[in-house]
Scaffold this motif. Structure first.
Motif, short mmCIF file in Angstrom:
data_model
loop_
_atom_site.label_atom_id
_atom_site.label_comp_id
_atom_site.label_asym_id
_atom_site.label_seq_id
_atom_site.Cartn_x
_atom_site.Cartn_y
_atom_site.Cartn_z
N TYR A 143 48.86 20.66 49.97
CA TYR A 143 49.34 19.14 49.64
C TYR A 143 47.92 18.39 49.54
CZ TYR A 143 53.63 20.82 50.76
OH TYR A 143 55.10 21.53 50.98
N ALA B 299 45.65 13.64 49.18
CA ALA B 299 46.84 14.25 49.80
C ALA B 299 47.94 13.55 48.88
CB ALA B 299 46.99 13.80 51.32
N SER B 300 48.84 14.83 48.50
CA SER B 300 50.04 14.37 47.57
C SER B 300 51.14 15.53 47.91
CB SER B 300 49.62 14.43 46.18
OG SER B 300 50.55 14.44 45.41
N LEU B 301 52.40 15.03 48.22
CA LEU B 301 53.24 16.04 48.24
C LEU B 301 53.57 16.62 47.13
CD1 LEU B 301 55.63 16.99 50.65
CD2 LEU B 301 56.91 14.90 49.96
N LEU C 222 53.98 11.70 53.35
CA LEU C 222 53.62 11.54 52.04
C LEU C 222 54.70 11.52 51.18
CD1 LEU C 222 51.01 14.91 51.97
CD2 LEU C 222 50.41 12.38 51.94
N ASN D 219 50.82 8.43 48.62
CA ASN D 219 49.87 9.37 48.40
C ASN D 219 48.32 8.68 48.90
OD1 ASN D 219 51.40 11.32 46.72
ND2 ASN D 219 51.26 9.37 44.97
#
Length: 599
Positions: A78, A98-100, A150, A154
């Motif tokens: 992530y 940071a990104s799910l 998340l 973001n």
């Protein structure tokens, strides 16, 4: 031999300067043990941060920070690490994404249905709380129990913006700040202050941030600092442009939706949030707290004029490093939740501010004549002590909580406003100015062929310069202007900057000379003050005689000038100058600011 060694050792001991640490002589601190201490992990944890390993006393070097972050990123699907820019000394300015959804592209993040939050630390490298708080938060998101954050937002995280200043670190970094043990330097490698650079874009750090803002289009921008100045109980102070700015709907959203929730989260975790605090008398708060109107050379006001919700955090320098870092963590975590919960209303506020009418805008603010109101101020007791060294009084802080009622002094009254033209024209030869406009993300049309256009121009009739450089530039200070219409010849590459765009206010701030952050006042047009052609007296004498004999109106104006200006009448130099200015030989571009207004 032993006697000689003993003598040398004795001499050495007497010649070593006494080591004095400000940490040892700071005012007493108020004991603290907040709930946020539970955020600290055990030292045996695989992902314990260097800050936690040091019992909250130290902050890692650039290399230690990046090594730790690279390992964290490598272990999480992530997170991604990208280089946002390169510093003056050649260090990468790194940014964690940071990104799910694991979409780390600028296009994907800027168009995502989730909000995007950009937070940065170390713009002033000694004020580094945000770096250590961000490391802990990313750890808990990617390796702990907070991955659900998340789902709401973001993230973009710049752990160290002023990377060169960060490495100019020592125990003597910031004399007024309680930790960490070693601190970086305020300015960058060429001694420029990054948080005075948002309009002139002279530093690699702010050029990098501006590119990130333009490419990723964040929905919230947070700049994390540590204060200097007076003592008080608040440990996490922060602010935004609440009044007197360019994004009133965003300001309303921040005060209605964001601030109450963040304040409550901080209080719930044992912190005391407060507004930005500036003592009116420069010492204590007995005369009130000043809410300044900062110009867009600063981060949060630059965000305001670009219609980006922007927060300036100023943790209190006299509070322990650990307390400040943990408070920053709580702030950032709640910011993610609040923006996620109120994203739809935030988007509406941004749209409203981006599309507001632009008939005129203020370019300078002044204080209200009467204080807005009073605030309940959580202060610290102090006393006035007469110095035995200087004989003057100074404030001594006693470390005891007190509550005061102090005036709130606002600087939000427009003092000077300018009408907004349909567009500005900048000739191709002023390449540096055009480049900076593009770096800001301002849209423009570029001429592919020459064009003649009648525009309004400003001519400087009088001026004075600063007596020393400010942030590396010689600024224009007091000046007066005349505005006249002329026909300009614009060569290919010249640009038309329309003001109907979302960044129209920023274009005005940069191009109208009256603006305190205009390119003119920053000195980018200083070459217009140089006069390069002159006329000799042996030409002037017969030319003046001919002019007077052929032009009765000129003769009348000359006699009137002599009669009303005795200094002029007695000065051959001024007389020659006056006549020279009446001739077509005189430089018509001298002191003319080469930015045309199209109405």
């Amino acid at each position: 031999m032993k006697l000689l060694q003993s003598l040398l050792l004795t001499l050495l001991l007497f010649t070593i300067p006494t080591l004095i640490f400000a940490q040892d002589i700071m005012p007493p601190t108020i004991p603290w043990s907040g709930k946020s201490k539970s955020l600290l992990v055990d030292k045996s944890s695989l992902w314990v941060t260097p800050f936690e390993l040091s019992d909250g006393l130290e902050s890692p070097t650039y290399n230690q920070t990046m090594d730790w972050i690279k390992k964290l990123v490598a272990d999480s699907e992530y997170l991604e690490l990208v280089t946002a820019g390169i510093s003056e000394q050649g260090r990468p300015i790194q940014m964690v994404i940071a990104s799910l959804d694991q979409d780390f592209s600028a296009k994907g993040l800027s168009t995502s249905k989730k909000p995007l939050i950009l937070f940065q630390a170390g713009i002033h490298a000694g004020e580094i709380d945000g770096k250590d708080a961000g490391m802990m938060l990313l750890r808990d998101i990617s390796q702990g129990s907070k991955l659900s954050l998340l789902e709401q937002s973001n993230l973009l995280f710049i752990p160290i913006l002023n990377v060169d200043g960060h490495e100019r670190r020592s125990e003597y970094g910031r004399v007024n700040q309680r930790g960490p043990k070693e601190m970086g330097w305020r300015t960058n490698a060429v001694n420029l202050n990054l948080n005075r650079d948002y309009t002139k874009l002279e530093t690699a750090g702010i050029q990098a941030v501006t590119e990130v803002i333009n490419s990723y289009d964040p929905d919230l921008y947070i700049d994390i600092h540590v204060t200097d100045g007076a003592d008080y109980q608040y440990d996490i102070t922060y602010g935004y442009v609440a009044t007197g700015g360019y994004s009133p709907e965003i300001s309303n959203w921040l005060s209605t939706h964001f601030q109450p929730e963040v304040d409550q989260a901080l209080k719930d975790n044992g912190h005391i949030p407060g507004p930005l605090l500036f003592a009116a008398n420069g010492n204590d708060f007995s005369a009130g707290n000043v809410a300044f109107s900062f110009s867009p050379r600063f981060s949060h006001t630059y965000g305001d004029i670009k219609h980006i919700p922007s927060i300036l955090i100023e943790n209190h320098s006299l509070k322990p490093f650990e307390q400040r870092v943990l408070g920053t963590y709580v702030f950032l975590e709640q910011a993610i939740k609040s923006v996620g919960n109120h994203f739809e209303t935030l988007q509406k506020a941004v749209a409203a501010d981006s599309n507001q009418p632009k008939e005129s805008i203020p370019v300078k603010f002044k204080f209200r004549e009467i204080a807005a109101d009073s605030m309940e101020f959580l202060g610290v007791a102090s006393s006035k002590v007469k110095s035995e060294i200087t004989g003057a009084e100074y404030v001594k802080w006693e470390g005891k909580p007190i509550t005061q009622s102090v005036p709130s002094i606002f600087m939000d009254v427009p003092e000077l406003s300018v009408s907004v033209p349909k567009a500005y024209w900048v000739p191709v030869e002023w390449t540096e100015v055009i480049t900076k406009l593009k770096q800001h993300g301002i849209q423009m049309e570029t001429l592919s062929e020459a064009k003649e256009l009648r525009v309004e121009l400003s001519t400087v009739t009088s001026y004075s310069m600063g007596n020393q450089p400010y942030e590396g530039l010689m600024r224009v200070q007091r000046f007066e202007l005349d505005k006249t219409y002329r026909t300009m010849t614009l060569n290919p590459g010249s640009v038309r900057v329309g003001t109907g765009q979302a960044l129209g206010e920023l274009a005005v701030i940069l191009l109208e000379p009256e603006s305190v952050d205009s390119f003119f006042q920053w000195g980018y047009f200083n070459s217009i003050f140089s006069q390069t052609e002159y006329m000799e007296t042996y030409i002037m004498e017969p030319l003046i005689a001919k002019m007077l004999s052929e032009d009765a109106d000129l003769k009348k104006r000359f006699e009137e000038e002599k009669a009303t200006n005795l200094e002029f009448a007695k000065s051959p130099r001024q007389v020659y100058r006056w006549f020279y200015e009446q001739t077509p030989y005189f430089d018509q571009n001298w002191k003319v600011i080469p930015v045309g207004r199209e109405w």
